[in-house]
Design a protein around this motif. Sequence first.
Motif, mmCIF file in Angstrom:
data_model
loop_
_atom_site.group_PDB
_atom_site.id
_atom_site.type_symbol
_atom_site.label_atom_id
_atom_site.label_comp_id
_atom_site.label_asym_id
_atom_site.label_seq_id
_atom_site.Cartn_x
_atom_site.Cartn_y
_atom_site.Cartn_z
ATOM 1 N N VAL A 13 -68.853 -18.127 -17.818
ATOM 2 C CA VAL A 13 -69.972 -19.004 -18.142
ATOM 3 C C VAL A 13 -69.550 -20.364 -18.633
ATOM 4 C CG1 VAL A 13 -71.508 -17.097 -18.669
ATOM 5 C CG2 VAL A 13 -70.075 -18.044 -20.477
ATOM 6 N N ALA A 14 -68.262 -20.639 -18.776
ATOM 7 C CA ALA A 14 -67.901 -21.881 -19.441
ATOM 8 C C ALA A 14 -66.786 -22.604 -18.724
ATOM 9 C CB ALA A 14 -67.480 -21.590 -20.873
ATOM 10 N N ILE A 15 -66.765 -23.893 -18.875
ATOM 11 C CA ILE A 15 -65.654 -24.739 -18.442
ATOM 12 C C ILE A 15 -65.041 -25.323 -19.688
ATOM 13 C CG2 ILE A 15 -65.039 -26.801 -17.143
ATOM 14 C CD1 ILE A 15 -67.474 -26.280 -15.385
ATOM 15 N N ALA A 16 -63.738 -25.241 -19.813
ATOM 16 C CA ALA A 16 -63.091 -25.719 -21.039
ATOM 17 C C ALA A 16 -63.379 -27.200 -21.242
ATOM 18 C CB ALA A 16 -61.580 -25.500 -20.944
ATOM 19 N N ALA A 17 -63.771 -27.534 -22.472
ATOM 20 C CA ALA A 17 -64.077 -28.931 -22.794
ATOM 21 C C ALA A 17 -62.817 -29.657 -23.222
ATOM 22 C CB ALA A 17 -65.118 -28.984 -23.914
ATOM 23 N N LEU A 18 -62.767 -30.956 -22.920
ATOM 24 C CA LEU A 18 -61.631 -31.762 -23.319
ATOM 25 C C LEU A 18 -61.901 -32.364 -24.677
ATOM 26 C CD1 LEU A 18 -60.966 -33.631 -19.953
ATOM 27 C CD2 LEU A 18 -59.720 -31.685 -20.902
ATOM 28 N N ALA A 19 -60.926 -32.263 -25.564
ATOM 29 C CA ALA A 19 -61.090 -32.814 -26.904
ATOM 30 C C ALA A 19 -60.714 -34.277 -26.895
ATOM 31 C CB ALA A 19 -60.186 -32.058 -27.895
ATOM 32 N N GLY A 20 -61.688 -35.133 -27.188
ATOM 33 C CA GLY A 20 -61.431 -36.562 -27.250
ATOM 34 C C GLY A 20 -61.323 -37.016 -28.679
ATOM 35 N N CYS A 21 -61.363 -38.314 -28.908
ATOM 36 C CA CYS A 21 -61.250 -38.863 -30.249
ATOM 37 C C CYS A 21 -62.464 -39.725 -30.534
ATOM 38 C CB CYS A 21 -59.981 -39.715 -30.399
ATOM 39 S SG CYS A 21 -58.465 -38.748 -30.279
ATOM 40 N N SER A 22 -63.032 -39.546 -31.723
ATOM 41 C CA SER A 22 -64.098 -40.411 -32.204
ATOM 42 C C SER A 22 -64.022 -40.436 -33.700
ATOM 43 C CB SER A 22 -65.467 -39.898 -31.744
ATOM 44 O OG SER A 22 -65.773 -38.679 -32.361
ATOM 45 N N SER A 23 -64.596 -41.462 -34.306
ATOM 46 C CA SER A 23 -64.534 -41.560 -35.764
ATOM 47 C C SER A 23 -65.509 -40.598 -36.377
ATOM 48 C CB SER A 23 -64.851 -42.988 -36.199
ATOM 49 O OG SER A 23 -66.151 -43.330 -35.780
ATOM 50 N N ALA A 24 -65.211 -40.128 -37.573
ATOM 51 C CA ALA A 24 -66.095 -39.222 -38.293
ATOM 52 C C ALA A 24 -66.196 -39.689 -39.722
ATOM 53 C CB ALA A 24 -65.555 -37.790 -38.239
ATOM 54 N N GLY A 25 -67.438 -39.753 -40.225
ATOM 55 C CA GLY A 25 -67.626 -40.251 -41.586
ATOM 56 C C GLY A 25 -67.949 -39.144 -42.544
ATOM 57 N N GLY A 26 -68.597 -39.510 -43.674
ATOM 58 C CA GLY A 26 -69.073 -38.519 -44.623
ATOM 59 C C GLY A 26 -67.988 -37.709 -45.263
ATOM 60 N N GLY A 27 -66.831 -38.297 -45.545
ATOM 61 C CA GLY A 27 -65.781 -37.547 -46.229
ATOM 62 C C GLY A 27 -64.804 -36.869 -45.301
ATOM 63 N N ARG A 58 -79.522 -24.450 -36.153
ATOM 64 C CA ARG A 58 -80.012 -25.819 -36.305
ATOM 65 C C ARG A 58 -79.871 -26.304 -37.752
ATOM 66 N NH1 ARG A 58 -82.241 -27.446 -31.610
ATOM 67 N NH2 ARG A 58 -82.496 -25.751 -30.096
ATOM 68 N N ALA A 59 -80.063 -25.407 -38.719
ATOM 69 C CA ALA A 59 -79.888 -25.791 -40.118
ATOM 70 C C ALA A 59 -78.423 -26.110 -40.410
ATOM 71 C CB ALA A 59 -80.380 -24.671 -41.030
ATOM 72 N N ILE A 60 -77.509 -25.280 -39.893
ATOM 73 C CA ILE A 60 -76.084 -25.523 -40.108
ATOM 74 C C ILE A 60 -75.664 -26.825 -39.451
ATOM 75 C CG2 ILE A 60 -73.745 -24.691 -39.625
ATOM 76 C CD1 ILE A 60 -74.906 -21.833 -39.761
ATOM 77 N N ALA A 61 -76.097 -27.047 -38.205
ATOM 78 C CA ALA A 61 -75.736 -28.270 -37.494
ATOM 79 C C ALA A 61 -76.207 -29.503 -38.256
ATOM 80 C CB ALA A 61 -76.328 -28.251 -36.084
ATOM 81 N N SER A 62 -77.432 -29.452 -38.749
ATOM 82 C CA SER A 62 -77.971 -30.575 -39.510
ATOM 83 C C SER A 62 -77.171 -30.810 -40.787
ATOM 84 C CB SER A 62 -79.442 -30.316 -39.853
ATOM 85 O OG SER A 62 -79.974 -31.346 -40.647
ATOM 86 N N GLY A 63 -76.814 -29.717 -41.473
ATOM 87 C CA GLY A 63 -76.037 -29.842 -42.696
ATOM 88 C C GLY A 63 -74.640 -30.393 -42.455
ATOM 89 N N LEU A 64 -74.019 -29.967 -41.365
ATOM 90 C CA LEU A 64 -72.683 -30.475 -41.028
ATOM 91 C C LEU A 64 -72.735 -31.934 -40.602
ATOM 92 C CD1 LEU A 64 -71.225 -27.440 -39.017
ATOM 93 C CD2 LEU A 64 -70.825 -28.024 -41.420
ATOM 94 N N GLU A 65 -73.805 -32.303 -39.915
ATOM 95 C CA GLU A 65 -73.975 -33.711 -39.554
ATOM 96 C C GLU A 65 -74.038 -34.581 -40.803
ATOM 97 O OE1 GLU A 65 -76.318 -33.948 -35.279
ATOM 98 O OE2 GLU A 65 -77.486 -33.915 -37.131
ATOM 99 N N ALA A 66 -74.819 -34.139 -41.801
ATOM 100 C CA ALA A 66 -74.948 -34.911 -43.035
ATOM 101 C C ALA A 66 -73.621 -34.990 -43.779
ATOM 102 C CB ALA A 66 -76.015 -34.273 -43.927
ATOM 103 N N ALA A 67 -72.829 -33.918 -43.695
ATOM 104 C CA ALA A 67 -71.554 -33.881 -44.417
ATOM 105 C C ALA A 67 -70.476 -34.712 -43.741
ATOM 106 C CB ALA A 67 -71.072 -32.434 -44.546
ATOM 107 N N THR A 68 -70.530 -34.856 -42.426
ATOM 108 C CA THR A 68 -69.439 -35.503 -41.689
ATOM 109 C C THR A 68 -69.812 -36.824 -41.033
ATOM 110 O OG1 THR A 68 -69.940 -34.375 -39.600
ATOM 111 C CG2 THR A 68 -68.480 -33.227 -41.152
#
Length: 323
Positions: A13-27, A58-68
């Motif tokens: 069911v999946a195709i391996a995703a490529l890990a790229g680089c982007s900035s991440a904030g929130g600590g 969805r709650a976890i994703a939202s919380g991680l978004e706020a943290a990072t």
Amino acid sequence: MKSRITTAAIGAVAIAALAGCSSAGGGAPAGEEGAFEPSDVRMTVPFSAGGGSDASGRAIASGLEAATGTTITVENREGGSGAVGYSHLFAQEGNGSQLLAAETTLLSLPLTTDVDYDHTSFTPIMKLGDDYTLVVVPADSPFQTCTDVVDAAGGEGVVAAVSGAISLDEIVFTLIEQDQGVEFDRVPFESGSEVIAGLLGGTVQVGSLNPGEVLGQLESGDLRALCSLSEERYEYEQIADVPTAIEEGIDVSFAQWRGFIAPGGISDEARQYWIDAAEQYVASEEYTTYIEENLMQPNAVYGDEFVEYLAQNSADLEAALAP
């Protein structure tokens, strides 16, 4: 005693995703040499929208978004009682930007179904908390207690809904069968919202649902809770009057944990990044609101402690489901 459940083989069911680089904030530890920087982050929910797993993801994703400060896209990949979603994550070996909203199915699937992984195939990040279930019926049901349900299951029969053929619902009904010497007729659904629809539509007679999934229908009077499958009564005001199954002579209590995991083989930096973000989420008001609105127990653990918890919980579950 029921035999173990098998499901059709789950295709690739999946195709391996490529890990790229982007900035991440929130600590996040961005900018340091060798630091993990997530890219195109995905949170897989292995069930359809509208149920407890979807709300948790969805709650976890939202919380991680706020943290990072990192955007996290939630994707529902339902099918195979959760196996499609877990198979997708399994195929993302080493990709620290892929996450999955996990629960007890992570342990019950490998114990009951022919899949290529078990909980040791992934990287556990956080257990969010624990979620017991309520046995519920339509408002006009003749059943007034869980004892009534058991008596009927031992007689004319009872049609019970389960959200996934090897879900928490399947587990608790199996434990009731083992404890009481009865058997339920089961109808599997893909989510708690579908179970509610089945109850309201008369397709099934009884269901097992997490309080957060069904609170609206309980408050409106469309459904009634007969008992909770917890060790003690809930302290939350909305369901404090619901007796436990144990009080009614049914010696069954079993909690579904909720949390999130990453693929196996991710870097130590990626693992620590998400653990740090999870700890920030748990310290937030958003976490407290999610726990209280869904009437859960806030028993969070991380990393190695979560690994130990999964090993023990898997052993307990295997003993409970042994034929």
